[in-house]
Design an enzyme around this catalytic site. Structure first.
Site, short mmCIF file in Angstrom:
data_model
loop_
_atom_site.label_atom_id
_atom_site.label_comp_id
_atom_site.label_asym_id
_atom_site.label_seq_id
_atom_site.Cartn_x
_atom_site.Cartn_y
_atom_site.Cartn_z
N HIS A 88 -5.95 -7.31 33.57
CA HIS A 88 -6.38 -8.48 32.63
C HIS A 88 -7.61 -8.14 32.26
O HIS A 88 -8.78 -9.06 32.16
CB HIS A 88 -6.49 -9.98 33.39
CG HIS A 88 -6.11 -10.98 32.56
ND1 HIS A 88 -4.95 -11.39 32.52
CD2 HIS A 88 -6.51 -11.56 31.62
CE1 HIS A 88 -4.60 -12.42 31.70
NE2 HIS A 88 -6.14 -12.61 31.17
N THR A 99 2.69 -12.53 31.71
CA THR A 99 1.40 -12.10 32.20
C THR A 99 1.57 -12.66 33.93
O THR A 99 1.43 -14.02 34.02
CB THR A 99 0.32 -12.51 31.58
OG1 THR A 99 0.27 -12.02 30.19
CG2 THR A 99 -0.97 -11.90 32.15
N ASP A 118 -3.26 -1.39 29.36
CA ASP A 118 -4.26 -2.20 28.68
C ASP A 118 -5.43 -2.33 29.76
O ASP A 118 -5.62 -2.26 30.79
CB ASP A 118 -3.92 -3.56 28.11
CG ASP A 118 -3.67 -4.56 29.08
OD1 ASP A 118 -4.57 -5.05 29.95
OD2 ASP A 118 -2.60 -4.88 29.43
C1 LIG Z 1 -11.34 -13.41 26.11
C2 LIG Z 1 -9.91 -12.84 26.58
C3 LIG Z 1 -8.95 -13.79 26.51
C4 LIG Z 1 -7.61 -13.24 27.09
N1 LIG Z 1 -6.40 -14.00 26.98
C5 LIG Z 1 -5.50 -13.53 27.47
C6 LIG Z 1 -4.20 -14.28 27.33
O1 LIG Z 1 -4.22 -15.41 26.77
N2 LIG Z 1 -2.81 -13.68 27.69
C7 LIG Z 1 -3.07 -12.80 28.32
O2 LIG Z 1 -1.85 -12.16 28.89
N3 LIG Z 1 -4.07 -11.66 28.57
C8 LIG Z 1 -5.20 -12.19 28.06
N4 LIG Z 1 -6.33 -11.31 28.01
C9 LIG Z 1 -6.16 -10.09 28.76
C10 LIG Z 1 -5.98 -9.05 27.45
O3 LIG Z 1 -4.60 -9.22 26.84
C11 LIG Z 1 -6.15 -7.68 28.16
O4 LIG Z 1 -5.38 -7.52 29.09
C12 LIG Z 1 -7.60 -7.24 28.37
O5 LIG Z 1 -8.27 -7.78 27.29
C13 LIG Z 1 -7.61 -5.67 28.25
O6 LIG Z 1 -8.77 -5.20 28.30
P1 LIG Z 1 -9.78 -4.71 27.15
O7 LIG Z 1 -10.19 -5.93 26.83
O8 LIG Z 1 -10.65 -3.82 27.96
O9 LIG Z 1 -9.17 -4.02 25.98
C14 LIG Z 1 -7.62 -11.96 27.69
C15 LIG Z 1 -8.85 -11.03 27.40
C16 LIG Z 1 -9.96 -11.39 27.05
C17 LIG Z 1 -11.21 -10.57 27.14
#
Ligand SMILES: Cc1cc2nc3c(=O)[nH]c(=O)nc-3n(C[C@H](O)[C@H](O)[C@H](O)COP(=O)(O)O)c2cc1C
Length: 395
Positions: A281, A159, A312
């Site tokens: 993200h 990421t 995403d």
């Molecule tokens: C609480 C939270 C923690 C996240 N932690 C990570 C992570 O550890 N690694 C990562 O690649 N993305 C992380 N993400 C991003 C998600 O993988 C993803 O890109 C994002 O949630 C997509 O949007 P959506 O929540 O609208 O589906 C996180 C997102 C949230 C909301």
């Protein structure tokens, strides 16, 4: 159609249930979003700007085929769980996501900052893609990835889009590093207002835990989430040469997550990526970045057949999935929708979210006269002009 009292029929309902079940700081930690939340909101709103172009009296297929493959793995529908750190919204955390995604016939990303060891997760669902940030030295990162592979992970996600943003306009929730007596006393009012959440933890024999076992050094105890996060903040961001180095060391499918610009998509492919994920993200990074789906068409055009493209951000219904796939995404990843399902109903809640999306994809395919998700084409949707333009890079 609701088949049981616990069943929910929309992601919106999963979110409402999560809000009722989780202590407020925990619910807000999921909602997150940077600064004013412009990107967070745009991720969802942009899907509403895309319209469908359904034909009338097309050859309506009697059965629709939702299957596809991503990162070398067959999945029953073009939706997988996005990697999300420290899933303390439910005592089973990522193991519950593994159960729900296994039952839905799909795969999951597993964050290096997950609260469960990779082996416990892959024992439940073997379709696990391990995810790292650039959070340590090259060698430590590769060792971390190899440990996940030894535990059964089949693909690696790196990421790239995280710049440690600060300052949410609505205030960030205070989550303690450790649940010691002082922290418990401070959180008592929020916890007692949501007794179901705490009782669930006590039934599973403990209290919410924010240790992150997948980043533990050999022979050392697992650090806490915030300690691991602080270590990560001290590491300089990677160059494309670092990504190419990691890719060369990893034998298997390799996804670069967090791409928004076509020039970066090409650089990721040049570095050896077999897939890129168009992502901001989930709006948790640089606020003011447009919705990921606005950037999708230009990235798809830039990558061509040289890599899979995933997306995403903002997926809340099956129709969103169909729009993304029509625009060239192989599959989408869901973050918050999955967490809300997890909070609302544990493994069954996760399964329920995937079932909601599956039903939505199926009915959109029927309306579009498409018998397979692989038959979707850009002409199935109508795009505002700025989507097609994408985010221009310098070259
Ligand atoms: C609480 C939270 C923690 C996240 N932690 C990570 C992570 O550890 N690694 C990562 O690649 N993305 C992380 N993400 C991003 C998600 O993988 C993803 O890109 C994002 O949630 C997509 O949007 P959506 O929540 O609208 O589906 C996180 C997102 C949230 C909301």
């Amino acid at each position: 159609m609701a088949s049981t009292r616990d069943w929910f029929e929309s992601v919106a309902e999963a979110r409402r249930r999560a809000r009722r079940r989780l202590p407020r700081p925990v619910f807000l930690a999921i909602e997150a979003g940077a600064e004013a939340g412009v990107t967070l909101a745009d991720n969802v709103a942009a899907f509403g700007e895309i319209r469908f172009a359904p034909p009338r009296l097309a050859d309506l297929p009697p059965v629709r085929d939702l299957r596809t493959s991503v990162l070398g793995t067959d999945i029953a529908l073009p939706v997988i769980a996005s990697p999300v750190g420290a899933q303390a919204v439910h005592p089973l955390g990522e193991v519950a996501v593994a159960m729900g995604t296994r039952d839905a016939g799909t795969a999951m990303g597993l964050s290096e900052f997950a609260s469960r060891p990779a082996a416990e997760v892959t024992a439940v669902n073997p379709r696990v893609f391990f995810q790292v940030h650039w959070s340590a030295s090259r060698d430590v990162l590769l060792a971390r990835a190899e440990a996940a592979r030894a535990a059964g992970a089949t693909a690696l996600i790196v990421t790239l889009d995280w710049s440690f943003p600060n300052g949410r306009d609505w205030g960030s929730p205070v989550i303690p590093e450790r649940l010691d007596f002082k922290a418990l006393a401070r959180l008592a009012p929020a916890g007692l207002a949501r007794p179901g959440y705490l009782l669930d933890w006590l039934r599973h024999g403990g209290l919410p835990d924010l240790t992150v076992p997948n980043v533990a050094l050999p022979g050392r105890p697992a650090p806490g989430f915030f300690a691991a996060y602080r270590d990560w903040m001290a590491v300089p961001p990677p160059a494309w040469a670092d990504i190419a180095w990691l890719r060369a060391g990893w034998d298997g499918p390799f996804l670069v997550k967090g791409i928004m610009r076509p020039d970066d998509a090409r650089r990721a492919v040049d570095a050896g990526a077999t897939a890129v994920s168009v992502s901001n993200h989930g709006g948790n990074n640089l606020d003011g970045t447009p919705a990921s789906v606005r950037a999708l068409p230009a990235v798809v055009a830039a990558v061509g057949d040289s890599a899979e493209v995933l997306l995403d951000g903002g997926i809340r219904r099956g129709a969103d999935v169909v729009k993304a796939v029509a625009l060239g995404a192989r599959a989408v990843m869901i973050g918050r929708a999955c967490l809300w399902g997890l909070a609302a109903g544990g493994p069954a809640g996760v399964r329920n979210v995937f079932e909601v999306l599956r039903a939505g994809v199926d009915s959109a395919l029927l309306a579009l006269g498409r018998s397979s998700v692989r038959d979707l084409v850009p002409a199935d949707v109508i795009l505002p002009a700025d989507f097609a333009r994408g985010l221009a890079g310098p070259d």
